[in-house]
Design an enzyme around this catalytic site. Sequence first.
Site, PDB file in Angstrom:
ATOM      1  N   ARG A   1       0.860  -1.192   0.000  1.00 47.91           N
ATOM      2  CA  ARG A   1       0.000   0.000   0.000  1.00 47.91           C
ATOM      3  C   ARG A   1       0.895   1.240   0.000  1.00 47.91           C
ATOM      4  O   ARG A   1       1.706   1.422   0.913  1.00 47.91           O
ATOM      5  CB  ARG A   1      -0.908  -0.010   1.240  1.00 47.91           C
TER       6      ARG A   1
ATOM      7  N   HIS B   1      -3.066  11.015   0.806  1.00 50.55           N
ATOM      8  CA  HIS B   1      -2.522  10.758   2.142  1.00 50.55           C
ATOM      9  C   HIS B   1      -1.884  12.052   2.649  1.00 50.55           C
ATOM     10  O   HIS B   1      -0.671  12.140   2.832  1.00 50.55           O
ATOM     11  CB  HIS B   1      -1.526   9.597   2.090  1.00 50.55           C
TER      12      HIS B   1
ATOM     13  N   GLU C   1      -7.606   8.664   6.496  1.00 49.01           N
ATOM     14  CA  GLU C   1      -7.818   9.250   7.821  1.00 49.01           C
ATOM     15  C   GLU C   1      -8.266  10.704   7.845  1.00 49.01           C
ATOM     16  O   GLU C   1      -7.533  11.588   8.337  1.00 49.01           O
ATOM     17  CB  GLU C   1      -6.540   9.120   8.653  1.00 49.01           C
TER      18      GLU C   1
ATOM     19  N   ASN D   1      -7.548   1.662   9.978  1.00 45.70           N
ATOM     20  CA  ASN D   1      -6.205   1.839  10.524  1.00 45.70           C
ATOM     21  C   ASN D   1      -6.380   1.821  12.039  1.00 45.70           C
ATOM     22  O   ASN D   1      -7.197   2.581  12.579  1.00 45.70           O
ATOM     23  CB  ASN D   1      -5.622   3.207  10.142  1.00 45.70           C
TER      24      ASN D   1
ATOM     25  N   TYR E   1      -4.252   1.438  15.948  1.00 48.34           N
ATOM     26  CA  TYR E   1      -2.998   1.331  16.691  1.00 48.34           C
ATOM     27  C   TYR E   1      -3.191   1.172  18.192  1.00 48.34           C
ATOM     28  O   TYR E   1      -2.405   0.521  18.847  1.00 48.34           O
ATOM     29  CB  TYR E   1      -2.136   2.594  16.474  1.00 48.34           C
TER      30      TYR E   1
ATOM     31  N   GLU F   1      -3.800  -0.407   8.215  1.00 46.69           N
ATOM     32  CA  GLU F   1      -2.622  -0.037   9.007  1.00 46.69           C
ATOM     33  C   GLU F   1      -2.741  -0.621  10.401  1.00 46.69           C
ATOM     34  O   GLU F   1      -3.814  -0.580  11.012  1.00 46.69           O
ATOM     35  CB  GLU F   1      -2.492   1.491   9.189  1.00 46.69           C
TER      36      GLU F   1
HETATM   37  C1  NOJ Z   1      -1.557   6.827  10.413  1.00 50.72           C
HETATM   38  C2  NOJ Z   1      -1.107   7.521   9.178  1.00 50.72           C
HETATM   39  O1  NOJ Z   1      -1.900   7.117   8.096  1.00 50.72           O
HETATM   40  C3  NOJ Z   1       0.358   7.323   8.862  1.00 50.72           C
HETATM   41  O2  NOJ Z   1       0.726   8.256   7.906  1.00 50.72           O
HETATM   42  C4  NOJ Z   1       1.173   7.439  10.133  1.00 50.72           C
HETATM   43  O3  NOJ Z   1       2.537   7.391   9.888  1.00 50.72           O
HETATM   44  C5  NOJ Z   1       0.746   6.328  11.066  1.00 50.72           C
HETATM   45  N1  NOJ Z   1      -0.630   6.521  11.421  1.00 50.72           N
HETATM   46  C6  NOJ Z   1       1.540   6.250  12.371  1.00 50.72           C
HETATM   47  O4  NOJ Z   1       1.325   7.385  13.132  1.00 50.72           O
END
Ligand code: NOJ
Length: 497
Positions: A94, A139, A184, A324, A326, A395
């Site tokens: 990607r 992006h 995002e 995405n 985290y 992500e």
């Molecule tokens: C989301 C973003 O899409 C990406 O650009 C970024 O580096 C990562 N999170 C980590 O923060």
Amino acid sequence: MLLALVVVSIALWSSGCAVDLSFPPGFLFGSATSAYQVEGAWNVSDKGESIWDRFTHSQSGNEDGSTGDVATDSYHQWERDMEVAANLSLDYYRFSLSWTRILPNGFANYISEDGKRYYNQLIDGLLAKGIQPVVTIYHWDLPQRLQDLGGWTNPYITDWFADYADVVFSLFGDRVKTWITINEPMLFCDGAYTNTFHLAPGVVDREGVYLCGKNAMVAHGKAYRVYQKKYKAQYNGKLSLSNQLVWYEASTEEDEVWLDIAQQYSYGRFSHPIYSKEGGWPPVIEDHMRNKSSSEGFHQSRLPEFTDEEKELVKGTFDFYAINHYTSRAVRKRRPGEPHGGFPLTGAPDLDLLFERRPDWTEGNEWLYIYPEGLRRMLGWLRDQYGDIPILITENGFSTAEDSLEDHDRVQYYRRYLEQVLLAIKEDGVNVIGYTAWSLIDNFEWMDGYKTKFGLCHVNFSDPLRTRTLRRSGRFYADVIKRRTLDLDSDYRNYEF
Ligand code: NOJ
């Protein structure tokens, strides 16, 4: 090998069920980057200036003066990236397109030959190695010229974006079958306009948040309709928009009452217009913002409403859900006198809620608290809200402040989050079709510059060639991909490219 198996099995056992550690047939593995974070070559050929070029070159950019002028130099070193991707045996890679490399002045009346050449070689190079391109159209690197005209707060951006999307579908649609229109919106709208994150364009204005958010939804809808009308029959690709989703749980039992509004504000605002049957904003958010705006003396809601026509335009514009993810947060009501916090990590001022780390969650790095179960719950929430749609994790990954090649903490993060993906699929029946590790290589991490590392592969930023060296986490991920299971041997070697 035996030890690794025992550790994983115990983890799964302790989470309540013994699960077979293999991924379902057809499950896809990828890794990701984005244009500004890796390409460099910010002013080669006829490339135009983006908001990130302007922002990082100005006094108000990153404190340490870091820029993406060179980054990992992927504009010149893209073949090294291909080698890393091939070594990991990725099913797909990607990456994103730089708007101003393709349309130097932002508008579709002039297309750069060099931009076409660069992305054609990248796409063809991947395909030659048997790796599918998954392409993000936007992006975060908006043409500065469009920013000067109001950027994401100007409703005309919905047409400028659709025109740009039309150009890239026509150039690359014969070979690109999976598209992410926009990455995002929550971050480049809420994060940037409230300065929770110090991001380009560096305009801080709380009304900008909702203008940007609505225009991003409509822009996505228009791009999807362009594809549907002009390209779908011929190319048969699949499209979505990727959302950053932080999993929220109630801090205490009394805070359960705030959970729904926190989730709808964060996930629903960028999903309900696209994935719900009714379209438009989640009703609870629309009502809340209308009442709040009126109590603040506004004549209209600060959250601009969708017309019926816009609702229809945006509704249903997806072929899968792109998430995405985290980290997670615990939600509670703000007490009088406490600071408001910043959305989406420490609070939601418009909801009067605060977000925190639950004491039993591992601290991780900076904002990235570790709570693997959060991913499983997040996937379940999406299915419960929007039905049994295919979900692509676009992500997931872990950052460190150190440069180490022996990144055991990252291996651990990937292993534990991937376990939760398996549980979501096998125990909860969620239709997860693939997983993308962020990031293929260390890169420019926005406001953190080069201090924060996310790479499966280390990049030596003092070396003009930006040498890439696979980390332990890269070797781990390569093994997962080759064997399609978490039942693994932990003896990995280092590779140099
Ligand atoms: C989301 C973003 O899409 C990406 O650009 C970024 O580096 C990562 N999170 C980590 O923060």
